[in-house]
Write a protein that holds these residues in place. Structure first.
Motif, short mmCIF file in Angstrom:
data_model
loop_
_atom_site.label_atom_id
_atom_site.label_comp_id
_atom_site.label_asym_id
_atom_site.label_seq_id
_atom_site.Cartn_x
_atom_site.Cartn_y
_atom_site.Cartn_z
N LEU B 44 0.84 -1.20 0.00
CA LEU B 44 0.00 0.00 0.00
C LEU B 44 0.87 1.25 0.00
O LEU B 44 0.61 2.21 -0.72
N MET B 45 1.96 1.20 0.81
CA MET B 45 2.86 2.35 0.86
C MET B 45 3.51 2.58 -0.51
O MET B 45 3.63 3.71 -0.97
N LEU B 46 3.89 1.48 -1.17
CA LEU B 46 4.53 1.60 -2.48
C LEU B 46 3.54 2.10 -3.52
O LEU B 46 3.94 2.71 -4.51
N SER B 47 2.22 1.88 -3.30
CA SER B 47 1.26 2.37 -4.30
C SER B 47 0.75 3.76 -3.94
O SER B 47 -0.27 4.20 -4.47
N GLY B 48 1.43 4.46 -3.05
CA GLY B 48 1.15 5.88 -2.85
C GLY B 48 0.25 6.22 -1.68
O GLY B 48 -0.09 7.38 -1.48
N ILE B 49 -0.17 5.22 -0.90
CA ILE B 49 -0.99 5.52 0.28
C ILE B 49 -0.04 6.02 1.38
O ILE B 49 1.00 5.40 1.62
N PRO B 50 -0.37 7.11 2.06
CA PRO B 50 0.51 7.59 3.13
C PRO B 50 0.76 6.49 4.17
O PRO B 50 -0.17 5.74 4.51
N PRO B 51 2.01 6.35 4.67
CA PRO B 51 2.37 5.22 5.54
C PRO B 51 1.42 4.99 6.71
O PRO B 51 0.99 3.85 6.94
N ALA B 111 7.45 9.26 10.68
CA ALA B 111 6.69 8.01 10.73
C ALA B 111 7.07 7.07 9.60
O ALA B 111 7.38 5.90 9.82
N GLY B 112 7.10 7.61 8.37
CA GLY B 112 7.40 6.77 7.21
C GLY B 112 8.75 6.10 7.34
O GLY B 112 8.90 4.90 7.10
N LEU B 113 9.73 6.87 7.78
CA LEU B 113 11.09 6.34 7.92
C LEU B 113 11.14 5.22 8.95
O LEU B 113 11.70 4.15 8.71
N MET B 114 10.55 5.48 10.14
CA MET B 114 10.64 4.49 11.21
C MET B 114 9.87 3.22 10.86
O MET B 114 10.32 2.12 11.17
N ILE B 115 8.71 3.38 10.18
CA ILE B 115 7.96 2.19 9.76
C ILE B 115 8.82 1.37 8.79
O ILE B 115 8.98 0.16 8.94
N SER B 116 9.42 2.06 7.81
CA SER B 116 10.24 1.36 6.82
C SER B 116 11.43 0.66 7.47
O SER B 116 11.73 -0.49 7.19
N LEU B 117 12.12 1.38 8.37
CA LEU B 117 13.30 0.81 9.03
C LEU B 117 12.94 -0.43 9.85
O LEU B 117 13.64 -1.44 9.80
N THR B 118 11.82 -0.32 10.59
CA THR B 118 11.40 -1.46 11.41
C THR B 118 11.06 -2.66 10.51
O THR B 118 11.40 -3.80 10.83
N TYR B 119 10.41 -2.37 9.39
CA TYR B 119 10.09 -3.44 8.44
C TYR B 119 11.37 -4.13 7.97
O TYR B 119 11.47 -5.35 7.93
N VAL B 120 12.35 -3.31 7.56
CA VAL B 120 13.59 -3.88 7.03
C VAL B 120 14.25 -4.78 8.08
O VAL B 120 14.62 -5.92 7.80
N CYS B 121 14.35 -4.28 9.32
CA CYS B 121 15.02 -5.06 10.37
C CYS B 121 14.27 -6.36 10.65
O CYS B 121 14.86 -7.44 10.61
N PHE B 122 12.97 -6.26 10.92
CA PHE B 122 12.20 -7.44 11.31
C PHE B 122 12.14 -8.46 10.18
O PHE B 122 12.43 -9.64 10.36
N LEU B 123 11.75 -7.97 9.01
CA LEU B 123 11.57 -8.90 7.89
C LEU B 123 12.91 -9.49 7.48
O LEU B 123 13.00 -10.67 7.14
N GLY B 124 13.97 -8.68 7.52
CA GLY B 124 15.30 -9.17 7.15
C GLY B 124 15.74 -10.31 8.05
O GLY B 124 16.12 -11.38 7.59
#
Lengths: 268, 308
Positions: B44-51, B111-124
């Motif tokens: 959703l974030m990649l398709s332009g919806i605000p994080p 918000a966008g940055l922290m959501i993305s960073l947490t995603y990268v860490c957890f999913l990685g």
């Protein structure tokens, strides 16, 4: 119909008053006849509703020059500039910076008074129509808006300011169209303005200026209202005024759909 | 064609694309037995919806898919109700913390940055661990050795903790502290990332609490309903970030896609499924990471002033 009559009333008043003003000025000039031309204009839509199928709207600003001195369409005596302005809002502009290899939102600047929509349409490039001082006085043109922030010559401030204008232009929320006003014949003119899908709601003003010899000879004002309507309006007001109930509604829909899905596909 | 205006996100999206997105994520989540939030929110974030709107609306979609999933598990007796309630109690605390954390970060523009960073860490981390484990399992299966079963009956440090409670369905007598902690971590993740948290909860319950895998999955999906429902309501109330018009096609697509996914999943072997899921998790992590490290096309961005 009644509202149209009411809207026209100030115009009629203006019509009655301006010759007097023009006469006062006249002696200063040489023996030119006092200019009496008047611009009248209106907008095709006074009310724009944003509904679920909204993908933007086009409005038509049209008008005529009364008591025109020009005899042929190509004479070029008159120029028309139309300014459409949406409600002002404060915004924050952020710049990304690289921190440890990652792009992070860094410094920001706040602008207190940014029109949510701003379009300037003219029959010729505005700089060719009038001097910078005249345009600045009337608030015509993006370069003359201050956005509620004192802009010094500081290059960083300038960079932020032009980035903000560029972003708004990309979203079609700021428009400048040198060729947007078309004359039809001797005194009629029209201008099309496209309101994009992300237009803010609120009251918009439409100012139409008639220029002759670099000065604004006459002005006509109108307005239009952009509102959310139908289901969109109901959802929007629910979300902001009764947000708890709105959240429960979201959960209720999801639970119902989940149960329906399970029931429709169950195999036992 | 089929453009639909989203009243909260204030953009117009294609209805068919959103239905398809919901169906694709639902299919994968049904196939792998996961909530799918970790795929839906970044997409959703990649398709332009605000994080922040992607997070709240993603959580709302998971409510629907976990209701469908729970019904199936409930009928097979795979839900440990008592364990579920303890997990939910922890989840409420975590959700509250997460919602307010996101509110603060949003106001600071991070918000966008922290959501993305947490995603990268957890999913990685989780993707790498799952891939490692499933590849090992596949190699062992090929070598002809039996895939090791769970070492039941063994005691670990968890059993030394106080506030013990009996969980008859799981045949456990353990402290309530680990489930409360697991529940609150999951609640925090649900509020912050718009995920159900199954990918954390399932391994934690299997390896830390030593619960049976089938009961773990049934109980996890049961508690995810409540945690994501609470997260949805909290985000709607305090952050105004829930977009029902966006959630609707996602929910419908997700529920239908999920049912087909379950059927497709039954045709694959468990290790293969886990390896595929691990690859997908890693793929999403890399995609989000790329957006963080590649120079953005525009360094500037406009945000409306918070609170206006």
């Amino acid at each position: 119909m009644r509202s149209t009559v009411l809207q026209l009333a100030p115009l009629v008043l203006a019509l009655a008053c301006t010759p007097a003003l023009a006469k006062k000025k006249a002696p200063a000039k040489e023996d030119e006849p006092p200019s009496q031309e008047q611009v009248q204009s209106d907008i095709s839509t006074r009310q724009i509703s944003i509904q679920s199928n909204f993908t933007g709207a086009e409005i038509l600003i049209f008008g005529s020059i009364d008591f025109s001195d020009s005899r042929t369409p190509s004479e070029g005596t008159y120029d028309v500039i139309a300014v459409v302005r949406g409600p002002n809002d404060p915004i924050v502009l952020r710049k990304k910076e690289r921190v440890a290899g990652i792009w992070v939102n860094g410094p920001s600047k706040t602008y207190d008074n940014v029109p949510g929509f701003y379009a300037v349409l003219s029959s010729r490039p505005v700089r060719a129509i009038a001097s910078n001082e005249t345009l600045k006085g009337l608030g015509i043109g993006l370069s003359d808006l201050d956005f509620g922030r004192h802009i010094s010559d500081n290059p960083e401030e300038q960079a932020f300011r032009s980035a903000m204008i560029r972003l708004k232009e990309q979203k079609k929320l700021f428009q400048e169209n040198d060729d947007g006003v078309k004359f039809i014949g001797r005194s009629l003119f029209r201008a099309n303005v496209l309101l994009p899908v992300n237009v803010p709601t609120g009251r918009y003003t439409v100012d139409v200026y008639l220029f002759r010899d670099g000065t604004a000879a006459s002005k006509s004002q109108g307005s239009l209202e952009v509102t959310k309507a139908g289901l969109e309006a109901v959802i929007y007001s629910l979300a902001f005024k009764h947000s708890f109930i709105y959240g429960l509604l979201g959960v209720f829909i999801a639970v119902t759909m989940g149960l329906a899905g399970w029931y429709a596909f169950r195999r036992d | 064609m089929f453009q639909i205006y989203l009243p909260i996100a204030e953009i117009s999206v294609n209805l068919v694309v959103m239905l398809g997105l919901g169906a694709a994520v639902g299919f994968l989540s049904g196939m792998f037995g996961v909530g799918g939030g970790f795929l839906l929110t970044p997409l959703l974030m990649l398709s332009g919806i605000p994080p922040a709107i992607a997070v709240a609306t993603g959580a709302n979609q998971i409510v629907a898919s976990s209701v469908s999933g729970t019904m199936a598990h409930w009928r097979r007796g795979n839900v440990d109700l008592r364990m579920g309630v303890v997990l939910i109690a922890g989840g409420v605390v975590g959700a509250l913390v997460g919602v307010f954390l996101l509110k603060i970060l949003r106001e600071a523009g991070q918000a966008g940055l922290m959501i993305s960073l947490t995603y990268v860490c957890f999913l990685g981390v989780i993707g790498a661990l799952m891939l490692w484990e499933s590849v090992n399992a596949m190699l062992r299966a090929r070598a002809g050795k039996a895939v090791s079963a769970r070492r039941s009956g063994q005691h670990n440090w968890i059993h030394g903790l106080p506030f013990k409670m009996r969980f008859p369905t799981s045949r456990l007598y353990i402290s309530t502290i680990p489930p409360l902690v697991i529940g609150s971590v999951v609640g925090l993740l649900a509020a912050f990332l718009g995920v159900g948290g199954g990918f954390i909860m399932v391994p934690a319950m299997i390896y830390l609490l030593r619960m049976q895998t089938n009961i773990v999955i049934g109980t996890a999906i049961f508690q995810i309903i409540f945690v994501t429902a609470i997260v949805t309501v909290l985000h709607a109330t305090f952050n105004y970030t829930l977009d029902i018009v966006l959630a609707f096609p996602l929910v419908i697509g997700g529920v239908i896609g999920g049912q087909f996914g379950v059927r497709a999943g039954q045709k694959l072997r468990a290790e293969q499924l886990r390896a595929l899921l691990a690859l997908m998790v890693l793929g999403v992590a890399i995609r989000v990471l790329i957006d963080l490290v590649v120079r953005p096309s525009d360094l500037y961005s406009i945000v409306p002033l918070a609170g206006s």
